[in-house]
Design an enzyme around this catalytic site. Structure first.
Site, mmCIF file in Angstrom:
data_model
loop_
_atom_site.group_PDB
_atom_site.id
_atom_site.type_symbol
_atom_site.label_atom_id
_atom_site.label_comp_id
_atom_site.label_asym_id
_atom_site.label_seq_id
_atom_site.Cartn_x
_atom_site.Cartn_y
_atom_site.Cartn_z
ATOM 1 N N ASP A 123 -5.272 -4.030 3.148
ATOM 2 C CA ASP A 123 -4.546 -5.299 3.287
ATOM 3 C C ASP A 123 -5.579 -6.404 3.388
ATOM 4 O O ASP A 123 -6.690 -6.175 3.900
ATOM 5 C CB ASP A 123 -3.743 -5.301 4.603
ATOM 6 C CG ASP A 123 -2.326 -4.777 4.419
ATOM 7 O OD1 ASP A 123 -2.060 -4.135 3.394
ATOM 8 O OD2 ASP A 123 -1.503 -5.017 5.333
ATOM 9 N N GLU A 137 4.330 2.011 1.703
ATOM 10 C CA GLU A 137 3.857 2.820 2.840
ATOM 11 C C GLU A 137 4.715 4.087 3.006
ATOM 12 O O GLU A 137 4.203 5.148 3.360
ATOM 13 C CB GLU A 137 3.888 1.993 4.126
ATOM 14 C CG GLU A 137 3.338 2.708 5.341
ATOM 15 C CD GLU A 137 3.190 1.748 6.522
ATOM 16 O OE1 GLU A 137 2.169 1.037 6.586
ATOM 17 O OE2 GLU A 137 4.103 1.718 7.371
ATOM 18 N N PHE A 176 -5.349 -7.191 -2.490
ATOM 19 C CA PHE A 176 -4.475 -8.200 -3.096
ATOM 20 C C PHE A 176 -4.502 -9.458 -2.240
ATOM 21 O O PHE A 176 -4.380 -9.366 -1.012
ATOM 22 C CB PHE A 176 -3.025 -7.682 -3.122
ATOM 23 C CG PHE A 176 -2.573 -7.136 -4.453
ATOM 24 C CD1 PHE A 176 -3.401 -6.338 -5.218
ATOM 25 C CD2 PHE A 176 -1.291 -7.421 -4.916
ATOM 26 C CE1 PHE A 176 -2.970 -5.829 -6.429
ATOM 27 C CE2 PHE A 176 -0.842 -6.914 -6.134
ATOM 28 C CZ PHE A 176 -1.676 -6.125 -6.897
HETATM 29 C C1 4YA Z 1 2.234 -4.620 10.572
HETATM 30 O O1 4YA Z 1 3.873 -2.211 12.972
HETATM 31 C C2 4YA Z 1 2.219 -6.156 10.790
HETATM 32 O O2 4YA Z 1 3.310 -6.745 10.128
HETATM 33 C C3 4YA Z 1 2.273 -6.470 12.266
HETATM 34 O O3 4YA Z 1 2.086 -7.866 12.421
HETATM 35 C C4 4YA Z 1 1.186 -5.719 13.033
HETATM 36 O O4 4YA Z 1 -0.098 -6.173 12.635
HETATM 37 C C5 4YA Z 1 1.303 -4.225 12.762
HETATM 38 O O5 4YA Z 1 1.235 -3.978 11.363
HETATM 39 C C6 4YA Z 1 0.205 -3.417 13.443
HETATM 40 O O6 4YA Z 1 7.211 0.884 11.250
HETATM 41 C C7 4YA Z 1 6.296 1.216 18.168
HETATM 42 C C8 4YA Z 1 5.431 -0.009 18.117
HETATM 43 C C9 4YA Z 1 4.987 -0.318 16.714
HETATM 44 C C10 4YA Z 1 4.405 -1.690 16.603
HETATM 45 C C11 4YA Z 1 3.692 -1.924 15.291
HETATM 46 C C12 4YA Z 1 4.635 -2.024 14.125
HETATM 47 C C13 4YA Z 1 4.645 -2.219 11.757
HETATM 48 O O7 4YA Z 1 5.060 -0.883 11.519
HETATM 49 C C14 4YA Z 1 5.802 -0.747 10.299
HETATM 50 C C15 4YA Z 1 6.295 0.685 10.242
HETATM 51 C C16 4YA Z 1 4.940 -1.139 9.126
HETATM 52 O O8 4YA Z 1 3.809 -0.273 9.044
HETATM 53 C C17 4YA Z 1 4.487 -2.568 9.301
HETATM 54 O O9 4YA Z 1 3.596 -2.883 8.241
HETATM 55 C C18 4YA Z 1 3.765 -2.740 10.636
HETATM 56 O O10 4YA Z 1 3.518 -4.127 10.881
HETATM 57 N N1 UDP Z 2 0.328 -9.525 -0.034
HETATM 58 C C1 UDP Z 2 -0.095 -10.661 -0.705
HETATM 59 N N2 UDP Z 2 0.758 -11.725 -0.854
HETATM 60 C C2 UDP Z 2 2.000 -11.712 -0.321
HETATM 61 C C3 UDP Z 2 2.431 -10.561 0.358
HETATM 62 C C4 UDP Z 2 1.568 -9.502 0.498
HETATM 63 O O1 UDP Z 2 -1.225 -10.729 -1.181
HETATM 64 O O2 UDP Z 2 2.723 -12.711 -0.478
HETATM 65 C C5 UDP Z 2 -0.583 -8.376 0.069
HETATM 66 C C6 UDP Z 2 -1.722 -8.657 1.051
HETATM 67 O O3 UDP Z 2 -2.859 -7.942 0.643
HETATM 68 C C7 UDP Z 2 -1.130 -8.102 2.333
HETATM 69 C C8 UDP Z 2 -0.439 -6.850 1.818
HETATM 70 O O4 UDP Z 2 0.114 -7.247 0.554
HETATM 71 O O5 UDP Z 2 -2.116 -7.857 3.304
HETATM 72 C C9 UDP Z 2 0.662 -6.271 2.729
HETATM 73 O O6 UDP Z 2 1.508 -7.271 3.229
HETATM 74 P P1 UDP Z 2 1.460 -7.725 4.756
HETATM 75 O O7 UDP Z 2 0.065 -7.791 5.200
HETATM 76 O O8 UDP Z 2 2.301 -8.952 4.911
HETATM 77 O O9 UDP Z 2 2.187 -6.513 5.477
HETATM 78 P P2 UDP Z 2 2.070 -6.166 7.037
HETATM 79 O O10 UDP Z 2 0.665 -5.739 7.296
HETATM 80 O O11 UDP Z 2 2.422 -7.418 7.778
HETATM 81 O O12 UDP Z 2 3.058 -5.089 7.189
HETATM 82 MN MN MN Z 3 -1.119 -6.671 6.659
#
Ligand code: 4YA
Ligand code: UDP
Ligand code: MN
Length: 337
Positions: free
Chosen positions: A196, A288, A106
């Site tokens: 993503d 997720e 997406f």
């Molecule tokens: C995502 O991760 C992105 O929003 C962040 O910018 C980063 O890239 C990350 O993926 C890897 O709890 C205990 C330390 C953990 C640090 C990483 C936290 C976030 O974890 C969440 C679940 C979700 O999976 C978010 O998508 C993830 O953040």
């Molecule tokens: N996404 C998008 N537009 C948006 C928000 C999310 O296309 O405004 C899609 C995109 O593929 C993105 C995924 O949804 O990588 C998950 O969102 P994001 O990467 O922000 O989540 P994170 O990895 O930061 O938890």
């Molecule tokens: Mn992402």
């Protein structure tokens, strides 16, 4: 001094003992045909490589009290966990001669900016030499500048509604999957990977990641205890996982499998998302959380190590030799508004 005859007999006896010893130690060598020997020894080398890589990762753990489960090469239900060095890519590439692979992504609203680097890096590292179809979803179909793709690779751009909340955009992916895995993909591809877009391929990602149902360990929790996994813990949500359950925490930024398996997965997750909406609740990590719930009761047949999902800001990077799929740094607030 010994008489010369006794000296010769002595030498002969020692030599014969040496031969007998060699034969006993190497019976398998003597009785195997030449071809079998080759297979036998290459298997041994592979086993040793796996063992060494495995030991190396485990040694790194000796200092702390970290959980080792995430560093194994097999899950308790005997699915492989893919780490560098545990597979022979030449054999796998041959096995997958003709396999058609989809990559679903997406790129909605501001995330369109990530599409080009994503696709360009995929051309360089993702399933190189295989048949690939990109399934890109955006509300700006006509604005997408289509990068050139190699022979045998196809770029499809599809329209999708742009939800206002980023959480809804993220969850909308499950709905799109339920439709596409039912109607379009079965005739077009064998395996599908869902990713993503705010990521770039940074090293080889190939057919070693294909399997019936494949999920990736979340790079922030691969050394954590299950009690601290960020599963949805509220029983009212359809994504609920009680504290005493769960073996791994998977990240929704990369998972996949056979098209039929992703159909089943997306239907189940979408059902959970809709149920939650009816109950005015949203799972803590949106789709997720639902994905983790599904995979707890429908075990993945293959797991990818955090080599396949990494972010340069994370700790424990010393365990991850190859960062194959890397998060692009972003200002969360800015891109989501
Ligand atoms: C995502 O991760 C992105 O929003 C962040 O910018 C980063 O890239 C990350 O993926 C890897 O709890 C205990 C330390 C953990 C640090 C990483 C936290 C976030 O974890 C969440 C679940 C979700 O999976 C978010 O998508 C993830 O953040
Ligand atoms: N996404 C998008 N537009 C948006 C928000 C999310 O296309 O405004 C899609 C995109 O593929 C993105 C995924 O949804 O990588 C998950 O969102 P994001 O990467 O922000 O989540 P994170 O990895 O930061 O938890
Ligand atoms: Mn992402």
């Amino acid at each position: 001094m010994l008489p010369p005859k006794a000296y010769v007999i002595g030498t002969l006896v020692v030599f014969m003992l040496y031969i007998v010893g060699f034969c006993i130690q190497n019976t398998e060598l003597i009785f195997l045909s030449k071809q079998e020997q080759t297979i036998h020894w290459s298997q041994k080398v592979t086993e040793k490589t796996i063992e060494l890589e495995h030991c190396e990762r485990k040694l790194l753990l000796n200092s702390g009290k970290k959980r080792k489960m995430g560093l194994n090469v097999l899950t308790p239900w005997l699915a492989p966990i893919i780490w560098d060095g545990i597979y022979d890519i030449k054999i796998l590439d041959n096995q997958h001669n003709g396999t058609r692979i989809g990559l679903f992504v997406f790129a909605v609203k501001k995330y369109i900016r990530f599409l080009r680097p994503f696709l360009e890096s995929a051309e360089r590292y993702f399933m190189v030499g295989h048949k690939v179809t990109y399934y890109v979803f955006t509300e700006k179909v006509n604005e997408v500048v289509k990068p050139k793709v190699a022979d045998g690779r196809i770029l499809q751009i599809h329209n999708v509604v742009a939800d206002q909340r980023w959480q809804d955009v993220s969850m909308r992916r499950m709905e799109a999957l339920t439709i596409f895995t039912k109607e379009h993909m079965p005739n077009e591809i064998d395996y599908l990977l869902c990713a993503d877009v705010d990521m770039v391929f940074n090293d080889h990602v190939g057919v070693e990641i294909l399997g019936d149902l494949v999920a990736t360990l979340h790079p922030g929790f691969f050394l954590s205890e299950p009690e601290s996994f960020p599963y949805e813990r509220r029983p009212i949500s359809a994504a609920y996982i009680p504290y005493e359950h769960g073996d791994f925490y998977y990240m929704a930024a990369l998972y996949g499998g056979k098209v039929e398996e992703i159909y089943k997965l997306s239907v189940a997750c979408q059902k959970g998302i809709m149920e939650d909406k009816k109950n005015y609740i949203e799972a803590v990590w949106q789709e997720e959380s639902h994905l983790n719930r599904y995979l707890l009761y429908n075990k993945p047949t293959k797991i990818l190590s955090p080599e396949y999902l990494w972010d340069a800001n994370l700790t424990n990077g010393e365990f991850i030799k190859k960062k194959r799929f890397l998060a692009v740094q972003k200002d969360h607030q800015e891109v989501r508004n």
